[in-house]
Design a protein around this motif. Structure first.
Motif, mmCIF file in Angstrom:
data_model
loop_
_atom_site.group_PDB
_atom_site.id
_atom_site.type_symbol
_atom_site.label_atom_id
_atom_site.label_comp_id
_atom_site.label_asym_id
_atom_site.label_seq_id
_atom_site.Cartn_x
_atom_site.Cartn_y
_atom_site.Cartn_z
ATOM 1 N N GLY A 1 46.072 50.031 51.195
ATOM 2 C CA GLY A 1 46.486 48.638 51.304
ATOM 3 C C GLY A 1 47.891 48.415 50.805
ATOM 4 N N ASP A 2 48.240 49.086 49.714
ATOM 5 C CA ASP A 2 49.606 48.988 49.189
ATOM 6 C C ASP A 2 50.624 49.508 50.198
ATOM 7 N N ALA A 3 50.271 50.608 50.867
ATOM 8 C CA ALA A 3 51.200 51.182 51.836
ATOM 9 C C ALA A 3 51.422 50.251 53.019
ATOM 10 N N ALA A 4 50.391 49.461 53.340
ATOM 11 C CA ALA A 4 50.506 48.561 54.484
ATOM 12 C C ALA A 4 51.126 47.216 54.122
ATOM 13 N N ALA A 5 50.936 46.781 52.882
ATOM 14 C CA ALA A 5 51.470 45.480 52.458
ATOM 15 C C ALA A 5 52.987 45.551 52.319
ATOM 16 N N THR A 6 53.641 44.431 52.576
ATOM 17 C CA THR A 6 55.109 44.434 52.595
ATOM 18 C C THR A 6 55.749 43.452 51.626
ATOM 19 N N ARG A 7 54.959 42.581 50.985
ATOM 20 C CA ARG A 7 55.552 41.494 50.200
ATOM 21 C C ARG A 7 55.036 41.468 48.759
ATOM 22 N N PHE A 8 55.806 40.776 47.939
ATOM 23 C CA PHE A 8 55.392 40.385 46.596
ATOM 24 C C PHE A 8 55.652 38.883 46.463
ATOM 25 N N PRO A 9 54.809 38.208 45.664
ATOM 26 C CA PRO A 9 53.716 38.689 44.836
ATOM 27 C C PRO A 9 52.610 39.328 45.677
ATOM 28 N N ARG A 10 51.777 40.130 44.988
ATOM 29 C CA ARG A 10 50.689 40.822 45.662
ATOM 30 C C ARG A 10 49.392 40.598 44.887
ATOM 31 N N LEU A 11 48.373 40.194 45.612
ATOM 32 C CA LEU A 11 47.059 39.985 45.017
ATOM 33 C C LEU A 11 46.104 41.065 45.496
ATOM 34 N N TYR A 12 45.296 41.573 44.575
ATOM 35 C CA TYR A 12 44.227 42.508 44.911
ATOM 36 C C TYR A 12 42.910 41.760 44.717
ATOM 37 N N VAL A 13 42.145 41.620 45.788
ATOM 38 C CA VAL A 13 40.972 40.751 45.764
ATOM 39 C C VAL A 13 39.748 41.539 46.226
ATOM 40 N N ASP A 14 38.708 41.546 45.400
ATOM 41 C CA ASP A 14 37.456 42.191 45.799
ATOM 42 C C ASP A 14 36.816 41.398 46.930
ATOM 43 N N ALA A 15 36.163 42.107 47.837
ATOM 44 C CA ALA A 15 35.621 41.462 49.029
ATOM 45 C C ALA A 15 34.421 40.575 48.735
ATOM 46 N N ASP A 16 33.766 40.765 47.594
ATOM 47 C CA ASP A 16 32.532 40.023 47.330
ATOM 48 C C ASP A 16 32.729 38.775 46.487
ATOM 49 N N VAL A 17 33.990 38.359 46.249
ATOM 50 C CA VAL A 17 34.243 37.109 45.539
ATOM 51 C C VAL A 17 34.724 36.059 46.524
ATOM 52 N N GLN A 18 34.945 34.852 46.023
ATOM 53 C CA GLN A 18 35.476 33.777 46.853
ATOM 54 C C GLN A 18 36.717 33.195 46.187
ATOM 55 N N LEU A 19 37.826 33.219 46.918
ATOM 56 C CA LEU A 19 39.100 32.686 46.449
ATOM 57 C C LEU A 19 39.705 31.854 47.564
ATOM 58 N N GLY A 20 40.138 30.649 47.251
ATOM 59 C CA GLY A 20 40.716 29.780 48.260
ATOM 60 C C GLY A 20 42.229 29.906 48.340
ATOM 61 N N ALA A 21 42.791 29.288 49.359
ATOM 62 C CA ALA A 21 44.241 29.325 49.555
ATOM 63 C C ALA A 21 44.970 28.698 48.374
ATOM 64 N N ASP A 22 44.441 27.590 47.847
ATOM 65 C CA ASP A 22 45.086 26.940 46.711
ATOM 66 C C ASP A 22 45.110 27.861 45.502
ATOM 67 N N GLY A 23 44.025 28.595 45.283
ATOM 68 C CA GLY A 23 43.988 29.529 44.164
ATOM 69 C C GLY A 23 45.003 30.644 44.321
ATOM 70 N N ALA A 24 45.135 31.177 45.529
ATOM 71 C CA ALA A 24 46.118 32.229 45.775
ATOM 72 C C ALA A 24 47.533 31.704 45.528
ATOM 73 N N ARG A 25 47.794 30.477 45.944
ATOM 74 C CA ARG A 25 49.121 29.886 45.708
ATOM 75 C C ARG A 25 49.390 29.723 44.213
ATOM 76 N N ALA A 26 48.397 29.253 43.471
ATOM 77 C CA ALA A 26 48.579 29.046 42.037
ATOM 78 C C ALA A 26 48.876 30.358 41.324
ATOM 79 N N LEU A 27 48.212 31.429 41.731
ATOM 80 C CA LEU A 27 48.479 32.736 41.131
ATOM 81 C C LEU A 27 49.898 33.196 41.436
ATOM 82 N N ALA A 28 50.333 32.985 42.680
ATOM 83 C CA ALA A 28 51.693 33.380 43.055
ATOM 84 C C ALA A 28 52.729 32.593 42.258
ATOM 85 N N ARG A 29 52.484 31.304 42.063
ATOM 86 C CA ARG A 29 53.430 30.489 41.288
ATOM 87 C C ARG A 29 53.513 30.966 39.843
ATOM 88 N N ALA A 30 52.377 31.334 39.264
ATOM 89 C CA ALA A 30 52.371 31.782 37.869
ATOM 90 C C ALA A 30 53.194 33.051 37.688
#
Length: 274
Positions: free
Chosen positions: A70-99
């Protein structure tokens, strides 16, 4: 753009749940999502391919290998690593990137919401204690999501490939370098049965042992819970004593099973993936 890497081993039942949450409300091109089905025997890749994401399959059933792919394929930062069995929304991903834009913050994770509805009393009792442990409250592990910028990513790449990858990621950063972001929420699905709770804890014990034996972890200290921690909790709130007894029993059984389990045995909780 935020890159999101999702390692997924036999997650056909839940990968759509995660992707629906990430993409609902996301702006076109806002997230670069890379799903890495690894060693799958189900339709994980086919389900993920129905979404506007990049699917990179690997033959080995290895989270470490999936993260590298996944790292080899991803091209941008910030970068989130997310387990497939959790639930994360777009707003949460944005908040993490801002932090991660804040000075000195190298790694982030969201606050966790445990979905305990329908779980038996013993499972709820275990997590009643677990969520009160100081290291669990302030660490990045046990949330299924870790985010880094470019500098934090370099730190992660130096870590050994251990089972407890989220614990390793948490301990790779000093407390001042990592942050649990209150405005980002992730839903974590605990085991639905006593047996699956034990399987999950056996895996955690083995992972913690691997990490503590590695050279990279020697300076980080231990995140293990000691008897003193449990006694202190009992003194502060005697109502927790029955739950503390359950927690201690799980810890003892998991450690014994971890010593006798084969190193190749896959101790995974399947009950939460429904």
């Amino acid at each position: 753009m935020v890159s999101i890497v999702v390692p997924a081993h036999d997650e056909a039942r839940v990968i759509g749940r995660l992707l629906d949450g990430l993409l609902d409300g996301a702006r076109p091109g806002e997230f670069e999502i890379v799903v890495v089905p690894n060693g799958c025997t189900d339709a994980t890749a086919e389900v993920a391919a129905r979404y506007p994401v990049r699917v990179v399959e690997t033959a080995a059933a290895s989270k470490a290998a999936a993260l590298r792919a996944g790292d080899a394929a991803a091209t941008r930062f910030p970068r989130l690593y997310v387990d497939a069995d959790v639930q994360l929304g777009a707003d949460g991903a944005r908040a993490l990137a801002r932090a991660l834009d804040e000075p000195g913050v190298l790694a982030v994770a969201p606050e966790r919401d445990l979905e305990l509805a329908g779980r038996p009393w013993a499972v709820r009792a275990y997590y009643r204690v677990w969520t009160r442990l100081p290291e669990v409250r302030r660490g990045l592990f046990g949330r299924g999501v870790v985010g880094v910028g470019a500098e934090g990513h370099r730190r992660l790449r130096a870590l050994p490939p251990v089972i407890a990858d989220d614990l390793a990621a948490s301990q790779a950063f000093a407390p001042a370098e990592r942050r649990v972001v209150a405005s980002a929420r992730v839903t974590v699905h605990p085991p639905r049965t006593w047996g699956d709770l034990l399987r999950r804890r056996v895996r955690a014990v083995r992972g913690t042992g691997e990490l503590e034996a590695s050279d990279a972890a020697q300076a980080a200290g231990s995140a293990r819970t000691g008897t003193r921690d449990l006694l202190a909790m009992a003194r502060r709130d005697p109502r927790l004593v029955p739950s503390l007894a359950v927690f201690a029993a799980v810890a003892v059984i998991a450690r014994r099973r971890a010593r006798t389990a084969g190193t190749g045995q896959w101790e995974r909780d399947e009950s939460s993936r429904t």
